[in-house]
Design a protein around this motif. Structure first.
Motif, PDB file in Angstrom:
ATOM      1  N   HIS A 217     -18.505  -8.087  29.614  1.00 45.57           N
ATOM      2  CA  HIS A 217     -17.579  -8.981  29.280  1.00 45.57           C
ATOM      3  C   HIS A 217     -16.469  -9.001  30.217  1.00 45.57           C
ATOM      4  CE1 HIS A 217     -19.321  -9.442  25.137  1.00 45.57           C
ATOM      5  NE2 HIS A 217     -19.639  -8.048  25.145  1.00 45.57           N
TER       6      HIS A 217
ATOM      7  N   ARG B 235     -30.648  -8.371  24.946  1.00 45.55           N
ATOM      8  CA  ARG B 235     -29.823  -9.249  24.350  1.00 45.55           C
ATOM      9  C   ARG B 235     -29.210  -8.433  22.935  1.00 45.55           C
ATOM     10  NH1 ARG B 235     -25.333 -10.874  25.353  1.00 45.55           N
ATOM     11  NH2 ARG B 235     -26.174 -12.064  27.100  1.00 45.55           N
ATOM     12  N   ALA B 236     -30.202  -7.921  22.130  1.00 47.20           N
ATOM     13  CA  ALA B 236     -29.805  -7.217  21.014  1.00 47.20           C
ATOM     14  C   ALA B 236     -29.102  -5.784  21.491  1.00 47.20           C
ATOM     15  CB  ALA B 236     -30.937  -6.828  20.197  1.00 47.20           C
TER      16      ALA B 236
ATOM     17  N   HIS C  62     -19.043  -2.114  28.010  1.00 43.53           N
ATOM     18  CA  HIS C  62     -18.673  -3.202  27.622  1.00 43.53           C
ATOM     19  C   HIS C  62     -17.900  -4.049  28.376  1.00 43.53           C
ATOM     20  CE1 HIS C  62     -16.084  -5.874  24.829  1.00 43.53           C
ATOM     21  NE2 HIS C  62     -17.093  -5.955  24.074  1.00 43.53           N
TER      22      HIS C  62
ATOM     23  N   THR D   3     -26.348 -12.823  34.594  1.00 40.19           N
ATOM     24  CA  THR D   3     -26.241 -12.019  33.515  1.00 40.19           C
ATOM     25  C   THR D   3     -27.245 -10.809  33.583  1.00 40.19           C
ATOM     26  OG1 THR D   3     -25.573 -13.973  31.992  1.00 40.19           O
ATOM     27  CG2 THR D   3     -26.479 -12.040  31.021  1.00 40.19           C
TER      28      THR D   3
ATOM     29  N   THR E 111     -20.067  -1.490  21.892  1.00 36.70           N
ATOM     30  CA  THR E 111     -18.879  -1.710  21.471  1.00 36.70           C
ATOM     31  C   THR E 111     -17.791  -1.748  22.632  1.00 36.70           C
ATOM     32  OG1 THR E 111     -18.547   0.506  20.878  1.00 36.70           O
ATOM     33  CG2 THR E 111     -19.549  -1.067  19.226  1.00 36.70           C
TER      34      THR E 111
ATOM     35  N   ALA F 163     -27.204  -5.252  24.276  1.00 39.25           N
ATOM     36  CA  ALA F 163     -25.800  -5.702  24.698  1.00 39.25           C
ATOM     37  C   ALA F 163     -24.865  -6.004  23.748  1.00 39.25           C
ATOM     38  CB  ALA F 163     -26.184  -6.984  25.562  1.00 39.25           C
ATOM     39  N   ASP F 164     -25.461  -6.896  22.486  1.00 39.70           N
ATOM     40  CA  ASP F 164     -24.503  -7.277  21.526  1.00 39.70           C
ATOM     41  C   ASP F 164     -24.057  -6.071  20.619  1.00 39.70           C
ATOM     42  OD1 ASP F 164     -24.810  -9.797  22.320  1.00 39.70           O
ATOM     43  OD2 ASP F 164     -26.262 -10.412  20.827  1.00 39.70           O
ATOM     44  N   SER F 165     -24.885  -4.793  20.649  1.00 38.57           N
ATOM     45  CA  SER F 165     -24.384  -3.604  20.027  1.00 38.57           C
ATOM     46  C   SER F 165     -23.514  -2.751  20.664  1.00 38.57           C
ATOM     47  CB  SER F 165     -25.620  -2.888  19.585  1.00 38.57           C
ATOM     48  OG  SER F 165     -26.232  -2.227  20.602  1.00 38.57           O
TER      49      SER F 165
ATOM     50  N   SER G 213     -29.509 -17.729  14.754  1.00 42.41           N
ATOM     51  CA  SER G 213     -28.604 -17.891  15.811  1.00 42.41           C
ATOM     52  C   SER G 213     -28.803 -19.030  16.603  1.00 42.41           C
ATOM     53  CB  SER G 213     -28.236 -16.720  16.698  1.00 42.41           C
ATOM     54  OG  SER G 213     -29.611 -16.528  17.379  1.00 42.41           O
TER      55      SER G 213
END
Length: 260
Positions: free
Chosen positions: A245, A228-229, A241, A162, A235, A231-233, A203
């Motif tokens: 993913h 991680r924060a 992205h 990752t 879009t 990466a989660d933001s 979480s």
């Protein structure tokens, strides 16, 4: 020529040039290096736009936080492989363990930072995201990542890699301080390193840091949580992205990375 993209690139270039005059930015050597790489990348991108290239991954100049999950022996093998990959880059890359040496563990995390010039670590390592088959006898230090190649047969061991862009100064941990628990671990070993785990209570996400002092261990855990924060933001309309993913696994085999 994509005029809208060119305008956005010019605006970002001007913003970064202004930030690089800020003494606070210049005192943060990792941030300053990343911004200088970004300025150079934007200047090259303007040439590409002239030639019809219209994709801009804004995170290409970024450093990365890289996690390896596999059987303990494979974690240690790949940990050393990525560390050696960074050491061989001619631009002054560095690999820094964020949760200690990998011996005997099924997961280990490295921060890989690029030097003053050349590509950012994200631009080269983002294709390593995903589940990879491993060769029975991998070549230590290979730049090609952990993949066994297209002829890997059934039953071949695998490792999950990752790769996240290292968060910049604008990223914050989700929630409030009350949403996070800090656990300090102690051992009976003489002069043991400090081990700290921070847990996001909402979480359940946990991030482990290890270093010589509790302050450094906490910072290492926070670096992982911030990556991680970030990466989660990101879009779905951003090029980064699709690397975060990769879709159905096993993923396509990343191209080998050759030292410049």
């Amino acid at each position: 020529m994509d005029e809208a993209l060119a305008e956005a690139v010019f605006a970002e270039h001007a913003r970064l040039e202004e930030r690089l005059t800020d003494p606070a930015v210049l005192r943060d050597h990792r941030l300053a290096r990343r911004m200088r790489r970004a300025v150079a990348a934007l200047e090259n991108l303007l040439d590409d736009i002239q030639d019809g290239e219209t994709e801009w991954d804004r995170y290409d100049p970024y450093d990365v936080v890289l996690a390896i999950e596999a059987e303990p022996a494979d974690v240690e093998l790949l940990w050393h492989r990525y560390r050696d990959l960074a050491a061989r880059r001619p631009e002054g890359w560095r690999a820094e363990p964020l949760d200690g040496e990998p011996g005997g563990r099924r997961r280990a995390v490295l921060a890989i930072t690029a030097g003053e010039g050349g590509p950012g670590a994200w631009s080269l390592l983002k294709t390593h995201n995903g589940l990879h088959p491993l060769t029975p006898h991998p070549v230590p230090g290979s730049d090609a990542g952990p993949d066994a190649g297209p002829d890997a047969g059934p039953g071949v061991r695998s490792a999950r890699v990752t790769v996240l862009p290292h968060a910049d100064e604008g990223v914050a941990l989700p929630g409030s301080e009350r949403d996070w628990r800090i656990d300090l671990y102690c051992t009976r070993s003489p002069e043991p390193p400090s081990s700290i785990t921070i847990t996001h209570l909402t979480s359940g996400a946990r991030f482990h840091g290890q270093a010589a002092t509790p302050r450094e261990a906490h910072a290492n855990a926070v670096r992982q949580a911030l990556a991680r924060a970030l990466a989660d933001s990101i879009t779905a309309d951003e090029p980064a992205h699709r690397h975060l993913h990769p879709g159905q696994e096993p993923k396509r085999h990343p191209k080998p990375i050759e030292p410049a």
